[in-house]
Motif scaffolding. Structure first.
Motif, PDB file in Angstrom:
ATOM      1  N   GLY A 107       0.438   6.334   1.980  1.00  0.00           N
ATOM      2  CA  GLY A 107      -0.210   5.026   2.072  1.00  0.00           C
ATOM      3  C   GLY A 107       0.321   4.187   3.223  1.00  0.00           C
ATOM      4  O   GLY A 107       0.122   2.980   3.266  1.00  0.00           O
ATOM      5  N   LEU A 108       1.002   4.839   4.194  1.00  0.00           N
ATOM      6  CA  LEU A 108       1.631   4.073   5.272  1.00  0.00           C
ATOM      7  C   LEU A 108       0.619   3.569   6.296  1.00  0.00           C
ATOM      8  O   LEU A 108      -0.337   4.274   6.638  1.00  0.00           O
ATOM      9  CB  LEU A 108       2.662   4.942   6.003  1.00  0.00           C
ATOM     10  CG  LEU A 108       3.824   5.443   5.173  1.00  0.00           C
ATOM     11  CD1 LEU A 108       4.820   6.180   6.069  1.00  0.00           C
ATOM     12  CD2 LEU A 108       4.510   4.298   4.449  1.00  0.00           C
ATOM     13  N   THR A 109       0.841   2.346   6.742  1.00  0.00           N
ATOM     14  CA  THR A 109       0.123   1.780   7.883  1.00  0.00           C
ATOM     15  C   THR A 109       1.163   1.068   8.741  1.00  0.00           C
ATOM     16  O   THR A 109       2.320   0.945   8.324  1.00  0.00           O
ATOM     17  CB  THR A 109      -0.916   0.738   7.424  1.00  0.00           C
ATOM     18  OG1 THR A 109      -0.212  -0.278   6.690  1.00  0.00           O
ATOM     19  CG2 THR A 109      -1.991   1.347   6.540  1.00  0.00           C
ATOM     20  N   ARG A 110       0.729   0.533   9.910  1.00  0.00           N
ATOM     21  CA  ARG A 110       1.650  -0.206  10.767  1.00  0.00           C
ATOM     22  C   ARG A 110       2.219  -1.427  10.056  1.00  0.00           C
ATOM     23  O   ARG A 110       3.263  -1.952  10.419  1.00  0.00           O
ATOM     24  CB  ARG A 110       0.933  -0.676  12.053  1.00  0.00           C
ATOM     25  CG  ARG A 110       0.960   0.279  13.200  1.00  0.00           C
ATOM     26  CD  ARG A 110       2.345   0.636  13.669  1.00  0.00           C
ATOM     27  NE  ARG A 110       3.072  -0.445  14.331  1.00  0.00           N
ATOM     28  CZ  ARG A 110       2.979  -0.726  15.621  1.00  0.00           C
ATOM     29  NH1 ARG A 110       2.206  -0.018  16.409  1.00  0.00           N
ATOM     30  NH2 ARG A 110       3.672  -1.717  16.151  1.00  0.00           N
ATOM     31  N   TYR A 111       1.528  -1.880   9.022  1.00  0.00           N
ATOM     32  CA  TYR A 111       1.898  -3.086   8.293  1.00  0.00           C
ATOM     33  C   TYR A 111       3.176  -2.910   7.474  1.00  0.00           C
ATOM     34  O   TYR A 111       3.931  -3.847   7.254  1.00  0.00           O
ATOM     35  CB  TYR A 111       0.721  -3.430   7.368  1.00  0.00           C
ATOM     36  CG  TYR A 111       0.982  -4.547   6.396  1.00  0.00           C
ATOM     37  CD1 TYR A 111       1.111  -5.866   6.839  1.00  0.00           C
ATOM     38  CD2 TYR A 111       1.080  -4.278   5.026  1.00  0.00           C
ATOM     39  CE1 TYR A 111       1.338  -6.886   5.931  1.00  0.00           C
ATOM     40  CE2 TYR A 111       1.302  -5.298   4.119  1.00  0.00           C
ATOM     41  CZ  TYR A 111       1.437  -6.599   4.578  1.00  0.00           C
ATOM     42  OH  TYR A 111       1.665  -7.602   3.688  1.00  0.00           O
ATOM     43  N   VAL A 112       3.452  -1.665   7.053  1.00  0.00           N
ATOM     44  CA  VAL A 112       4.528  -1.416   6.079  1.00  0.00           C
ATOM     45  C   VAL A 112       5.913  -1.631   6.689  1.00  0.00           C
ATOM     46  O   VAL A 112       6.214  -1.136   7.778  1.00  0.00           O
ATOM     47  CB  VAL A 112       4.388   0.014   5.511  1.00  0.00           C
ATOM     48  CG1 VAL A 112       5.614   0.406   4.699  1.00  0.00           C
ATOM     49  CG2 VAL A 112       3.131   0.105   4.656  1.00  0.00           C
TER      50      VAL A 112
ATOM     51  N   GLY B  55       0.810  -1.232   0.000  1.00  0.00           N
ATOM     52  CA  GLY B  55       0.000   0.000   0.000  1.00  0.00           C
ATOM     53  C   GLY B  55       0.834   1.269   0.000  1.00  0.00           C
ATOM     54  O   GLY B  55       0.297   2.375  -0.047  1.00  0.00           O
ATOM     55  N   ALA B  56       2.179   1.127   0.050  1.00  0.00           N
ATOM     56  CA  ALA B  56       3.040   2.329   0.142  1.00  0.00           C
ATOM     57  C   ALA B  56       3.465   2.822  -1.241  1.00  0.00           C
ATOM     58  O   ALA B  56       3.785   2.022  -2.129  1.00  0.00           O
ATOM     59  CB  ALA B  56       4.270   2.004   0.977  1.00  0.00           C
TER      60      ALA B  56
END
Ligand code: ADP
Length: 500
Positions: free
Chosen positions: A368-373, A343-344
Motif C-alpha cells: 500500500g506504499l505511495t510517496r505519501y507514506v 494506506g500502508a
C-alpha cells in the motif's frame, strides 16, 4: 511463616524472578536480558547456560530487593518460553548445542519430509498440533540428526531433553548431582510427542520419529511438588511446586479458570488462549488444541490457542534492524505523529504465518506504499498489524465457540501502549480490559505453586484478587473498522506462496 511465593519467569528476551504476597501483589522483581543469536536466516538460538546463570542471579536480585531470605518464601513456581529446546549432558550438565528457540524455522525441511507422508495434520488427532517448525519435537529431531553422536548418546541415556522449564527445574534441584527431570502437562503439550487425552508421551509417535523415550522428562501436573532446591542455592530446600508454559501461566494469572474464559498476551509474539474446560475441543478454524492447566490430581483442563509469531518482535525489528526508534515504547510517539496508516499495511510473516493461517511459505510484506507514506505511517502499520492479527485469531476462536467474545482480557509488555490498545478495541468492536497486575505470567506460576502448598485456599480466593485497571471501549465507526480489516486481509494474501 513464609509470607511470599517466588515465581521464575523465563521469557524469550529476559528472565525475571518476582516475589508475590498473599494478595497477589508484586513485592520485588529481578530481571536480566539474555543474548539473542541469529546465526543464519531463520535461525534463533539462546545459550541455555546463560539462561541458567541469569536465573540464579535474578533470584538473588528479587530476594535482596525485598530484603528477604529463603525463610520468607513458601515455594517457587516456574513459567517459561515454550517449545524452546535444550539437550544436555546428564553427567556434566553442559548443553550439547545452543537452545533452539521457538521462533526458529530451521526444521522446515524436517516438517516437509514428515508431512510428505500423511500431511501436516498427521499427528493432530493425538497431539492437537499441526506439524510445524514451532514445536519442540521437530527441534529435537534436528538435534538428533545434526549433532555428532547425539542419537547414540540419547539411546545410551547420557543426554536429556527438556523445554526451558525442565532445564531450570533440573538445575534448581541439583543438576548432575540429582536434578529432577520433569516437565508439566502444558509444556509437554507443545512437543508433538504427547497424547492430549492421556497426557503421556505417545509411544507410537516416538517410534515413528525415532526419539529415544529415555531422554524425555516425566510429565507431571502444573501444581504439585516436583522437588526441592539444592543446597548451594539462596533458596535451598524450598519446594518447586508450580510449572506452566508462559501462555498457560498468563491464562491462570488472569484467573481464566472456567470454560469460555480467555486472555490475550502481547509479548514477543501474541497468544490468545480460550479455556474449554474438561472438553478437548478440536478447532475447525486454525487454532491449536492444548492443555490449559492441571492442578495436582484434578482433571486436565483444555484450551484452544491462537498463536501469532511476530508482534512485539516486530517493534524490536523496527528498533534494531531499521533504527527508527531507540526504545520499544517510542513506537507509540512515532505512530502518533500521523493521523492514520496512510494506506500502508505491514504483514510481519517473518517466520511464515502461524494461527489461523499456518502458512510456512509466507514472508513479510509492506504494501500500500505511495510517496505519501512516512515513518510515522510505518509505525502505525506496525502497531496495527498486531491488532489485525489478534482480530483474525479471535474471529477463529469465536467461530469455534459459536459465540462471540464479549470483551478481551489483555496482558504482556505491549499493553502499556495506549494507542495499540485503543486500536485493538476499535478493530474488534469489543472492549479491551487490562488487569491491575499485568505480570500475569509470573503471577500464574506463583498461583499454581502456592495452591500446591496451601498458600492460597483455592481458585475462589484467586478469582477475588483479579481487578480491572483500565478498559478501552471501541470508538471507531464499524464500517471504517471493517474497511481497514478488509485491506489487511488483502495484504495478508500477498504474503502467501513466497517461499517455494
Ligand atoms: P516476552 O515475555 O515475550 O519476552 P514481554 O511481555 O516482556 O515479552 O514484552 C516485550 C515486547 O513488547 C518486546 O517485543 C517489545 O518490543 C514490546 N514492547 C514493549 N513495550 C512496548 C510499547 N510501549 N509499545 C510497543 N511495544 C512494546
Amino acid at each position: 511463616m513464609a509470607r511470599y511465593v517466588l515465581a521464575i519467569d523465563q521469557g524469550t528476551t529476559s528472565t525475571r524472578a518476582m516475589v508475590f504476597d498473599q494478595s497477589g501483589g508484586v513485592v520485588s522483581t529481578g530481571q536480566l536480558e539474555h543474548r539473542q543469536s541469529f546465526p543464519r536466516a531463520g535461525w534463533v538460538e539462546h545459550d541455555a547456560a546463560e539462561i541458567w546463570r541469569n536465573t540464579r542471579e535474578v533470584i538473588g536480585q528479587a530476594l535482596s530487593r525485598a530484603d528477604i531470605t529463603r525463610h520468607d518464601i513458601a515455594c517457587v513456581g516456574i513459567t517459561n518460553q515454550r517449545e524452546t529446546t535444550v539437550v544436555w549432558d546428564r553427567a556434566t550438565g553442559e548443553p550439547v548445542h545452543p537452545a533452539i528457540v521457538w521462533q526458529d524455522t530451521r526444521t522446515q525441511e524436517i516438517v516437509d519430509r514428515l508431512a510428505a507422508d500423511g500431511g501436516t495434520d498427521r499427528f493432530r488427532d493425538v497431539t492437537g498440533l499441526p506439524l510445524a517448525t514451532y514445536f519442540a519435537g521437530t527441534k529435537l529431531l534436528w538435534l538428533l540428526e545434526n549433532v555428532d553422536g547425539l542419537r547414540r548418546r540419547a539411546e545410551a541415556g547420557e543426554v536429556l531433553f527438556g523445554t526451558v522449564d525442565t532445564w531450570l527445574l533440573w538445575n534448581l534441584t541439583g543438576g548432575p548431582d540429582g536434578g529432577v527431570h520433569a516437565t508439566d502437562v502444558t509444556n509437554a503439550s507443545r512437543t508433538l510427542f504427547m497424547d492430549l487425552r492421556t497426557c503421556q508421551w505417545d509411544q507410537a509417535i516416538l517410534d515413528e520419529l525415532g526419539v529415544p523415550a529415555r531422554m524425555l522428562p516425566r510429565i507431571c501436573s502444573s501444581s504439585e511438588e516436583y522437588g526441592r532446591i539444592e543446597s548451594s542455592s539462596l533458596l535451598r530446600e524450598t519446594p518447586v511446586t508450580g510449572i506452566l508454559g508462559d501462555q498457560h501461566a498468563a491464562t491462570f494469572g488472569q484467573v481464566a479458570f472456567e470454560a469460555g474464559e480467555s486472555k490475550n498476551t502481547y509479548g514477543t509474539g501474541n497468544f490468545l488462549i480460550v479455556n474449554t474446560g474438561e472438553e478437548l475441543v478440536r478447532s475447525e478454524h486454525g487454532l491449536l488444541s492444548t492443555v490449559a492447566f492441571q492442578l495436582g490430581t484434578e482433571p486436565v483442563r483444555y484450551a484452544l490457542e491462537g498463536s501469532i509469531a511476530v508482534t512485539g518482535s516486530l517493534v524490536q525489528w523496527v528498533r534494531d534492524n531499521l533504527g527508527l526508534i531507540r526504545e520499544a515504547p517510542e513506537i507509540e510517539e512515532l505512530a502518533l505523529s500521523v493521523e492514520d496508516n496512510g494506506g500502508a499495511y505491514f504483514v510481519p510473516a517473518f517466520s511464515g504465518l502461524f494461527a489461523p493461517y499456518w502458512r510456512p511459505d509466507a514472508r513479510g510484506a509492506l504494501v500500500g506504499l505511495t510517496r505519501y507514506v512516512t515513518k510515522g505511517h510505518l509505525a502505525r502499520a506496525v502497531l496495527e498489524s498486531v491488532a489485525f492479527q489478534t482480530r483474525d485469531v479471535l474471529a477463529a476462536a469465536d467461530a469455534d465457540a459459536d459465540e462471540a467474545a464479549a470483551e478481551l482480557k489483555v496482558d504482556g509488555g505491549m499493553v502499556a501502549n495506549d494507542t495499540l490498545m485503543q486500536f485493538q478495541a476499535d478493530v474488534l468492536g469489543i472492549p479491551v480490559v487490562r488487569p491491575r497486575v499485568v505480570e500475569t505470567t509470573a503471577l500464574g506460576a506463583a498461583y499454581a505453586a502456592g495452591l500446591a502448598v496451601g498458600f492460597w485456599s483455592g481458585l475462589d480466593e484467586l478469582r477475588d484478587q483479579w481487578s480491572e485497571d483500565r478498559r478501552w471501549e471501541p470508538r471507531m465507526e464499524r464500517a471504517e473498522a471493517e474497511r481497514l480489516h478488509r485491506n489487511w486481509q488483502k495484504a495478508v494474501r500477498r504474503t502467501f506462496d513466497w517461499v517455494d
